[in-house]
Design an enzyme around this catalytic site. Sequence first.
Site, mmCIF file in Angstrom:
data_model
loop_
_atom_site.group_PDB
_atom_site.id
_atom_site.type_symbol
_atom_site.label_atom_id
_atom_site.label_comp_id
_atom_site.label_asym_id
_atom_site.label_seq_id
_atom_site.Cartn_x
_atom_site.Cartn_y
_atom_site.Cartn_z
ATOM 1 N N GLU A 172 22.671 -1.623 21.625
ATOM 2 C CA GLU A 172 23.490 -2.245 20.577
ATOM 3 C C GLU A 172 24.983 -2.311 20.926
ATOM 4 O OE1 GLU A 172 22.620 -0.256 16.896
ATOM 5 O OE2 GLU A 172 20.513 -0.790 16.937
ATOM 6 N N ASN A 183 19.045 -2.599 25.390
ATOM 7 C CA ASN A 183 18.255 -2.682 24.162
ATOM 8 C C ASN A 183 19.127 -3.160 22.999
ATOM 9 O OD1 ASN A 183 15.645 -1.989 22.888
ATOM 10 N ND2 ASN A 183 16.788 -0.391 21.792
ATOM 11 N N HIS A 226 13.399 -5.477 14.611
ATOM 12 C CA HIS A 226 13.477 -5.061 13.199
ATOM 13 C C HIS A 226 13.586 -6.324 12.345
ATOM 14 C CE1 HIS A 226 13.928 -0.822 14.046
ATOM 15 N NE2 HIS A 226 14.940 -1.054 14.869
ATOM 16 N N GLU A 231 11.255 -1.618 18.918
ATOM 17 C CA GLU A 231 11.422 -0.921 17.626
ATOM 18 C C GLU A 231 10.863 -1.771 16.481
ATOM 19 O OE1 GLU A 231 15.465 0.432 17.009
ATOM 20 O OE2 GLU A 231 15.734 0.937 19.122
ATOM 21 N N ASP A 262 9.388 -3.354 13.306
ATOM 22 C CA ASP A 262 8.905 -3.176 11.938
ATOM 23 C C ASP A 262 9.247 -4.444 11.170
ATOM 24 O OD1 ASP A 262 11.671 -2.617 11.573
ATOM 25 O OD2 ASP A 262 11.323 -0.479 11.229
HETATM 26 C C1 XIL Z 1 17.275 5.169 13.315
HETATM 27 C C2 XIL Z 1 16.314 6.293 12.951
HETATM 28 O O1 XIL Z 1 15.054 5.723 12.701
HETATM 29 C C3 XIL Z 1 16.800 7.053 11.749
HETATM 30 O O2 XIL Z 1 15.978 8.200 11.511
HETATM 31 C C4 XIL Z 1 18.252 7.493 11.956
HETATM 32 O O3 XIL Z 1 18.740 8.106 10.784
HETATM 33 C C5 XIL Z 1 19.117 6.296 12.298
HETATM 34 O O4 XIL Z 1 18.597 5.654 13.446
HETATM 35 N N1 XIL Z 1 18.202 0.973 16.084
HETATM 36 C C6 XIL Z 1 18.003 2.011 16.954
HETATM 37 C C7 XIL Z 1 17.402 3.278 16.460
HETATM 38 O O5 XIL Z 1 18.238 1.856 18.164
HETATM 39 O O6 XIL Z 1 17.858 4.394 17.178
HETATM 40 C C8 XIL Z 1 17.618 3.460 14.985
HETATM 41 O O7 XIL Z 1 16.893 4.611 14.558
HETATM 42 C C9 XIL Z 1 17.198 2.219 14.234
HETATM 43 C C10 XIL Z 1 18.000 1.032 14.659
#
Ligand code: XIL
Length: 408
Positions: free
Chosen positions: A172, A225, A266, A297, A299
């Site tokens: 990010e 990523n 996401h 990641e 969802d």
């Molecule tokens: C999130 C976790 O799921 C949470 O438990 C934490 O509080 C915050 O981070 N992008 C990412 C992840 O790269 O590391 C993040 O994970 C979600 C968004």
Amino acid sequence: MTLRRMATAGILAAVVAATLGAVSASANGPHAPSPKDQSLRGLAARNGLYVGTAVDANAYADASDPQYKSMVDSQFSTVTAENAMKWESLEPTRGTYDWAAADALVAAAARNHQLVRGHVLTWYSQLPGWLNAGIQDGSIDGPQLRELLHKHITDVVTHFRGKIWQWDVVNEAVSDPWETPSSIHLGGNTGSLKQKFADLLGPDYIADAFRWARAADKNALLFYNDYNIEAFGDGGPGDKTQFVYDMVKRLRAQGVPIDGVGSQGHLSTQYGNYDVFAVADALDRFTDLGVAAALTEVDARSLTKNASDPTVDAAGQDLNARDQASAYNYHVLLQACLLNRHCLSFTVWGFTDKYSWIPNWFKNPPEGSGCLWDANYQPKKSLRTVQGDLAAAGPPLVQPRVAQKPRR
Ligand code: XIL
């Protein structure tokens, strides 16, 4: 595709077919279990695809909820620490490492024959308090932050050397079009921690992070990523995917050891999102640069239901529509990954709504219900969709993955 790649893929396909057998749909044999009763890892293995989840270390260790652990162990072939490998978890006190939770995850993965995605080495978020404070109050300057990051990457990658399949080396780093300024840049909103982190480190830190990681582990696959890079936009100054693409292309041209691009995935059903071919096109363009890809990641959340009427969500939509929209988003990302032979893994960011980060994070408006299983571990439409997609995926359009060689 080169001849060498074709040949390797052919051998891989034969090995996979011989060791795993064909998918067993009930129509194919009297005793074959239906795909819905097979594990995701088993279904995905036919194509050489690894299917993973982020692991909540507390839930995994919680003896009062054994189902969480047993599902992590049995359903997935790769795991990611949801938080345990982040800088704040590994070095809460300056100079003192706490490896316990991350080591436990790596050991469990080895027992379960799972590969580990290392997450994350360079990220402005979830930094230890001491580092955050120093960045915010100016007591840690650019050269100091750079040295701290160099040491962090070296120490962490060395600690886990030989045990990590893919490292998220940088996470990010790039802004979004809804931030200010809106043209995509390294950093984020003016004045934000994301922007300060980028400015302190200077434009070359991404290349350096990859070089430092490679110096500490010559075999791990090194990934950039990010989210909101699932598809290209108009190619203009507000197109984040284009910006990341240009960045990766430049890094490759400079000989920086980057091996892959992770697309977080996401999604939310309140947005239009993409179709299979828009995502497949983005993956193809990245992998045409010579890097692998991964969905890292995934969802697909929705506006949460209106407490006074359990059949509708906050926007008055019915729940069936919401669940089907979520399933469709999983389908789009998974099919796009399956169609690209360099898309090595499909990881979900938690598999049960019971422990999902979504309700804690997306509160205005409130969102939830983004996972494959509900909060009682009951299968959702999204799970059935993923199982069906994996079961139905095969030659000629879906071929086994092509292994990525770490770039030296
Ligand atoms: C999130 C976790 O799921 C949470 O438990 C934490 O509080 C915050 O981070 N992008 C990412 C992840 O790269 O590391 C993040 O994970 C979600 C968004």
